[in-house]
Write a protein that holds these residues in place. Structure first.
Motif, PDB file in Angstrom:
ATOM      1  N   HIS A  18       0.818  -1.219   0.000  1.00  0.00           N
ATOM      2  CA  HIS A  18       0.000   0.000   0.000  1.00  0.00           C
ATOM      3  C   HIS A  18       0.851   1.268   0.000  1.00  0.00           C
ATOM      4  N   ARG A  76      -2.078  11.081   8.211  1.00  0.00           N
ATOM      5  CA  ARG A  76      -1.160  11.870   7.378  1.00  0.00           C
ATOM      6  C   ARG A  76       0.259  11.914   7.934  1.00  0.00           C
ATOM      7  N   ALA A 100       2.429  10.691   4.835  1.00  0.00           N
ATOM      8  CA  ALA A 100       1.803   9.531   4.193  1.00  0.00           C
ATOM      9  C   ALA A 100       0.500   9.918   3.518  1.00  0.00           C
ATOM     10  N   ASP A 101       0.098   9.105   2.552  1.00  0.00           N
ATOM     11  CA  ASP A 101      -1.197   9.264   1.896  1.00  0.00           C
ATOM     12  C   ASP A 101      -2.260   8.696   2.842  1.00  0.00           C
ATOM     13  N   THR A 116      -5.408   8.015   2.640  1.00  0.00           N
ATOM     14  CA  THR A 116      -6.302   6.985   2.097  1.00  0.00           C
ATOM     15  C   THR A 116      -5.592   5.639   2.037  1.00  0.00           C
ATOM     16  N   MET A 117      -4.339   5.651   1.612  1.00  0.00           N
ATOM     17  CA  MET A 117      -3.593   4.399   1.530  1.00  0.00           C
ATOM     18  C   MET A 117      -3.316   3.832   2.925  1.00  0.00           C
TER      19      MET A 117
END
Length: 342
Positions: free
Chosen positions: A11, A122, A126-127, A129-130
């Motif tokens: 991911h 976040r 980091a993303d 959603t992922m």
């Protein structure tokens, strides 16, 4: 656990991400030989909150709890993870506070609700959603693994056909790296069999005393909020606790939890009970944390120390005629422990 790292990598979530680190700690019980307990409450709180984030929803507290209880092994879960337990554990293990704690309070239609911290998702650039997708996928994989492991253990119980098979099963339950739940189940079944057939006499006088059979009961599941009482022996009122540690502070705290009521301890260690008790006392003296008088008080509350030597002795005395009964009790206690009868 390698599977957590693999899912994180798939991911695009870095290994040092806070949620990766937390899930690594919380999923150790996926290894069937691990001593870690499953502790699904906090994981399921994360799971339903991550689902909400991905769906763009904010759910009421009661709805989140209902979804947690609908998940595998979740029927008996309480509301503590959504209240403070998840945040407390996250803070304690990872040393973060404030907006980086996972569970945040919200309100929906005038009722309390919960959301997953956007700042945590976040964190480190980091993303989000992922990261949320990683959380959902990792917990799903974990539940699949422990489901497979418990099925394997139950199959092993059902495959017991001889006293020799039963002895091998208990040997595996007593191994240093065996699961804590399996050790408690094995200990209970052996001690219940040990007390079977024994009686005590009660009455207003010697002339009226009547034989009353001893019966050992489990007070709850391994992770139950039972005040540290694992077994109760009726009608004597003796209480037992199962543990794997020799830390004297743990025992002294347990005595305080039950207002200094005597406790019998079943300890996953080899040696004579008196020798183990002496070691605990010596450690307490060396620590300098308690006065000699206080240590004497605590040590007097050890009603009995039962070790692996004692449990193996009990296992060796099980007759062929008791094989089916012991096997049935192992199966029943395993199903109760893992929620298979919920």
């Amino acid at each position: 656990m390698a599977f957590i790292d693999d899912i994180a990598a798939a991911h695009g979530v870095p290994a040092d991400n806070l949620l990766v680190q937390y899930l690594l700690r919380k999923t150790r019980a996926a290894d069937r030989g691990s001593k870690a307990r499953r502790s699904l409450g906090n994981l399921y709180a994360l799971y339903v909150l991550a689902e909400d984030y991905l769906a763009g929803n904010t759910s009421r507290f009661t709805d989140l709890l209902a979804r947690m209880r609908a998940l595998p092994f979740g029927a008996k879960l309480q509301n503590h993870p959504l209240d403070n337990r998840l945040n407390d554990e996250f803070s304690r293990q990872l040393g973060v506070n404030g907006e980086l704690l996972p569970v945040h309070a919200a309100v929906v239609a005038g009722q309390k609700a919960r959301t997953l911290s956007p700042a945590l998702l976040r964190h480190g650039g980091a993303d989000p959603t992922m990261v949320a997708r990683f959380v959902v996928a990792a917990i799903q994989a974990y539940v699949e693994q422990i489901t497979a492991n418990q099925s394997s253990a139950l199959e092993e119980i059902q495959a017991i056909e001889t006293i020799e098979d039963l002895g091998e099963f208990f040997d595996a339950a007593f191994a240093a790296n065996s699961d804590a739940r399996l050790f408690e189940i094995a200990s209970y079944v052996l001690l219940a069999e040990h007390y079977r057939g024994k009686v005590v006499y009660f009455g207003d006088s010697p002339a009226t005393a009547r034989a009353t059979p001893l019966e050992l009961f489990r007070a709850g599941r391994t992770n139950a909020n039972d005040g540290g009482i694992d077994f109760v022996l009726r009608p004597l009122g003796r209480i037992f606790q199962v543990t794997e540690t020799l830390d004297f502070r743990k025992y002294f705290l347990d005595f305080e939890k039950v207002n200094r009521y005597p406790i019998s301890f079943v300890i996953k260690v080899y040696g004579a009970g008196d020798e183990v008790k002496q070691r605990i006392q010596q450690d307490a003296v060396r620590s300098g944390l308690y006065s000699p008088a206080m240590i004497s008080v605590y040590m007097s509350l050890f009603e009995e120390v039962i070790t692996l030597d004692d449990l193996q002795g009990a296992a060796s005395r099980i007759p062929d005629s008791a094989l089916d009964r012991v096997k049935a009790q192992l199966s029943l206690q395993f199903k109760l422990e893992y929620g298979l009868l919920d």
